[in-house]
Design a protein around this motif. Structure first.
Motif, PDB file in Angstrom:
ATOM      1  N   GLN A 274      37.136  41.950  46.272  1.00 30.92           N
ATOM      2  CA  GLN A 274      37.562  42.774  45.143  1.00 30.92           C
ATOM      3  C   GLN A 274      39.030  43.165  45.273  1.00 30.92           C
ATOM      4  N   ALA A 275      39.413  43.613  46.471  1.00 35.83           N
ATOM      5  CA  ALA A 275      40.803  44.026  46.687  1.00 35.83           C
ATOM      6  C   ALA A 275      41.758  42.852  46.514  1.00 35.83           C
ATOM      7  N   HIS A 276      41.351  41.687  47.001  1.00 37.79           N
ATOM      8  CA  HIS A 276      42.197  40.490  46.885  1.00 37.79           C
ATOM      9  C   HIS A 276      42.422  40.136  45.415  1.00 37.79           C
ATOM     10  N   LEU A 277      41.351  40.091  44.626  1.00 45.24           N
ATOM     11  CA  LEU A 277      41.465  39.686  43.228  1.00 45.24           C
ATOM     12  C   LEU A 277      42.253  40.716  42.414  1.00 45.24           C
ATOM     13  N   THR A 278      42.038  41.991  42.693  1.00 43.54           N
ATOM     14  CA  THR A 278      42.780  43.031  41.979  1.00 43.54           C
ATOM     15  C   THR A 278      44.273  42.913  42.245  1.00 43.54           C
TER      16      THR A 278
ATOM     17  N   VAL B 261      42.955  43.546  33.916  1.00 42.93           N
ATOM     18  CA  VAL B 261      44.093  44.433  34.180  1.00 42.93           C
ATOM     19  C   VAL B 261      44.880  44.616  32.887  1.00 42.93           C
ATOM     20  N   TYR B 262      45.643  45.681  32.868  1.00 38.18           N
ATOM     21  CA  TYR B 262      46.615  45.876  31.792  1.00 38.18           C
ATOM     22  C   TYR B 262      47.953  45.468  32.386  1.00 38.18           C
ATOM     23  N   ASP B 263      48.432  44.304  32.001  1.00 39.24           N
ATOM     24  CA  ASP B 263      49.597  43.730  32.658  1.00 39.24           C
ATOM     25  C   ASP B 263      50.823  44.619  32.477  1.00 39.24           C
TER      26      ASP B 263
END
Length: 376
Positions: free
Chosen positions: A222-226, A188-190
């Motif tokens: 995937q949704a959880h980790l994102t 991710v781009y924090d």
């Protein structure tokens, strides 16, 4: 309100075309060194070969994102007949473009093909520029702007960029004791720190269907980790949340790599020893920078069986926290390794000054030829 004002003060635009070009040239050099730094960490066994391959891919994506933005803002400060703004960077805690720049780029990418279909080709634009230079004896600024936007949208359409969110992927690493093992990775781009952040999670799978082929579990994972990809969350929080939400997925190790901040006397407002080092080094253009590279690591120490419902039990991970000085509970990690990457001249000044706080920081020194040497 005060916090909002401070954030605005920390973010500023590169309104001069020469400054913007120097900024992008600097990051071209920096990103060119990062894959070699990761390879050096493989030699020192900080990373495995698979880790380095994944990290190098994300680094290449970061480099592609900077190249795309360099096309977009190529004529910053020039009278193009169209107001298109300037690149906004976080000067205080990041040195990277602000999060909003990547969000705008993602929106542009959705419409890239439509923009390209209405633009003249590169060859046509070059031909028109030559005719204007030779025939009218004027600088073809508007045509140069059209060319820069054409190249920008071509880069977006080509893909392979580092987006605000880079969805999790799974790399199969083997089977042990009737369990499948995967290396899950995402990035991710924090949005708070304005730096790229890479995640690596080693997972054991006891489900009936292989995780990447499981239409029920994989999209949910995937949704959880994102959703958990924030630098503000402790690794322990992320790992425990994943462990509890997926009874047949067992996180054995979780790492987070912060690529940045970048410090430069020309573009950022750093404080403390780094500011003094860069000022005293007086490095030439392109050699006046330092990049922080931090690896947080969390290991599972053992497992325990926990009762779930009336008749079943599930396996839960117990994670090992840093035992020194009680820092583990505070940081939510097993260990944290801090490194900096810097050119030779700033390193020489840093070695001479030997400031407190840098004794345990690993230094990766890059030569003008691109060679990387590690120092403790």
């Amino acid at each position: 309100m005060t916090e909002d004002l401070n954030l605005t003060a920390d973010h500023s635009g590169l309104t001069d075309d020469l400054a913007a070009r120097r900024y992008f040239a600097k990051f071209e050099r920096i990103t060119g060194h990062l894959a070699r730094v990761a390879a050096e960490m493989e030699v020192e066994r900080t990373f495995s070969k698979s880790d380095v391959g994944i990290i190098s891919d994300y680094v290449a994506r970061i480099a592609q994102t900077f190249r795309a933005l360099s096309h977009k803002y190529l004529l910053t400060g020039r009278d193009t007949g169209v107001f298109f703004g300037s690149l906004s960077i976080d000067r205080h805690e990041s040195g990277f473009p602000v999060f909003a720049e990547l969000m705008k780029m993602a929106n542009d990418a959705q419409q890239a093909k439509a923009h390209l279909s209405g633009m003249r080709s590169v060859e046509e634009l070059k031909d028109e520029m030559v005719r204007q230079i030779v025939g009218d004896l004027t600088v073809p600024t508007k045509l140069q702007y059209a060319m820069s936007q054409r190249l920008y949208y071509e880069a977006l359409a080509k893909g392979g960029l580092f987006w605000a969110t880079n969805d999790p992927q799974a790399l199969w690493t083997g089977n042990t004791d009737e369990r499948r093992s995967y290396l899950l990775h995402w990035a991710v781009y924090d949005s708070q720190q304005n730096v790229p952040t890479i995640y690596l999670m080693d997972v054991e799978d006891t489900g009936e269907v292989a995780l990447p082929k499981d239409a029920r579990r994989w999209p949910s994972a995937q949704a959880h980790l994102t959703a958990q990809g924030s630098a503000g969350l402790k690794l322990l929080t992320i790992a425990q949340g994943f462990d509890r939400d997926f009874d047949d997925l067992h996180p054995k190790r979780l790492r987070r790599i912060h690529v940045g901040p970048m410090y430069s006397s020309a573009f950022t407002q750093q404080s403390g020893p780094i500011r003094e080092v860069l000022e005293e080094a007086q490095g030439p253009v392109g050699e006046d920078w330092t990049l922080a590279w931090t690896v947080e690591d969390l290991h599972s120490e053992r497992t325990e069986m926990e009762k779930k419902g009336w008749f079943s039990t599930v396996e839960r991970e117990i994670f090992k926290l840093d035992p020194f000085g009680g820092r583990g509970a505070e940081t939510g990690t097993t260990s944290i390794e801090r490194s900096i990457i810097l050119p030779q001249r700033p390193f020489q000044v840093l070695a001479e000054k030997n400031p407190a706080g840098f004794h345990d920081v690993r230094k990766f020194v890059v030569s003008p030829a691109g060679r990387v040497v590690s120092y403790r």
